[in-house]
Design a protein around this motif. Structure first.
Motif, mmCIF file in Angstrom:
data_model
loop_
_atom_site.group_PDB
_atom_site.id
_atom_site.type_symbol
_atom_site.label_atom_id
_atom_site.label_comp_id
_atom_site.label_asym_id
_atom_site.label_seq_id
_atom_site.Cartn_x
_atom_site.Cartn_y
_atom_site.Cartn_z
ATOM 1 N N MET A 96 45.669 30.486 41.125
ATOM 2 C CA MET A 96 46.219 31.448 40.178
ATOM 3 C C MET A 96 47.234 32.351 40.877
ATOM 4 O O MET A 96 47.021 32.759 42.016
ATOM 5 C CB MET A 96 45.079 32.312 39.618
ATOM 6 N N PRO A 97 48.358 32.671 40.229
ATOM 7 C CA PRO A 97 49.333 33.571 40.849
ATOM 8 C C PRO A 97 48.714 34.942 41.124
ATOM 9 O O PRO A 97 47.839 35.400 40.394
ATOM 10 C CB PRO A 97 50.440 33.692 39.802
ATOM 11 N N ASP B 55 45.914 37.552 39.029
ATOM 12 C CA ASP B 55 44.556 37.543 39.552
ATOM 13 C C ASP B 55 43.881 38.886 39.264
ATOM 14 O O ASP B 55 44.351 39.928 39.711
ATOM 15 C CB ASP B 55 44.584 37.280 41.057
ATOM 16 N N PRO B 56 42.776 38.908 38.510
ATOM 17 C CA PRO B 56 42.130 40.178 38.168
ATOM 18 C C PRO B 56 41.624 40.949 39.384
ATOM 19 O O PRO B 56 41.593 42.173 39.372
ATOM 20 C CB PRO B 56 40.958 39.774 37.274
ATOM 21 N N GLU B 57 41.241 40.249 40.457
ATOM 22 C CA GLU B 57 40.785 40.955 41.656
ATOM 23 C C GLU B 57 41.895 41.785 42.268
ATOM 24 O O GLU B 57 41.656 42.869 42.794
ATOM 25 C CB GLU B 57 40.286 39.952 42.700
ATOM 26 N N TYR C 121 42.720 48.905 42.632
ATOM 27 C CA TYR C 121 42.608 50.355 42.765
ATOM 28 C C TYR C 121 41.761 50.934 41.637
ATOM 29 O O TYR C 121 41.761 50.430 40.521
ATOM 30 C CB TYR C 121 43.990 51.008 42.767
ATOM 31 N N PRO C 122 41.052 52.022 41.908
ATOM 32 C CA PRO C 122 40.256 52.633 40.841
ATOM 33 C C PRO C 122 41.158 53.264 39.785
ATOM 34 O O PRO C 122 42.353 53.447 40.007
ATOM 35 C CB PRO C 122 39.441 53.696 41.577
#
Length: 99
Positions: free
Chosen positions: A37-38, A42-44, A49-50
């Motif tokens: 995934m690009p 990427d959700p990670e 950052y919070p």
């Protein structure tokens, strides 16, 4: 592997969009990089950052209740109070008198 089998495997790889050459370590790494995934999706990575606005609002609310000590805000309030005691600062307009 016979010559015919190699050519058929090569043709099959070309038809189905697979890698056709011999796979070296570098080629395998690049192939896996393009398969993954690009980074911008990427959700990670996107949510690394919070949530700063929510966190700062929470700290302001905790400070109002006396559960958090913000030394910089305390300093600013004390400085503003000292200026007001000396008569400095912006004058509030008197709305009761008519000109």
């Amino acid at each position: 592997m016979s010559r015919y089998a190699r050519r058929m495997a090569h043709l099959s790889a070309r038809i189905f969009g697979e890698y056709t050459r011999e796979k070296t370590y570098t080629a395998t790494r690049i192939i896996n990089e393009f398969k993954s995934m690009p980074k911008y999706k990427d959700p990670e990575i996107i949510n690394y950052y919070p949530k700063h606005p929510e966190a700062s609002l929470l700290l302001v609310r905790l400070r109002e209740h006396g559960l958090f000590r913000d030394y910089h805000a305390d300093f600013k309030e004390e400085f503003a109070a000292q200026r007001a005691a000396r008569g400095k600062g912006r004058k509030k307009p008197d709305l009761t008198t008519k000109e």
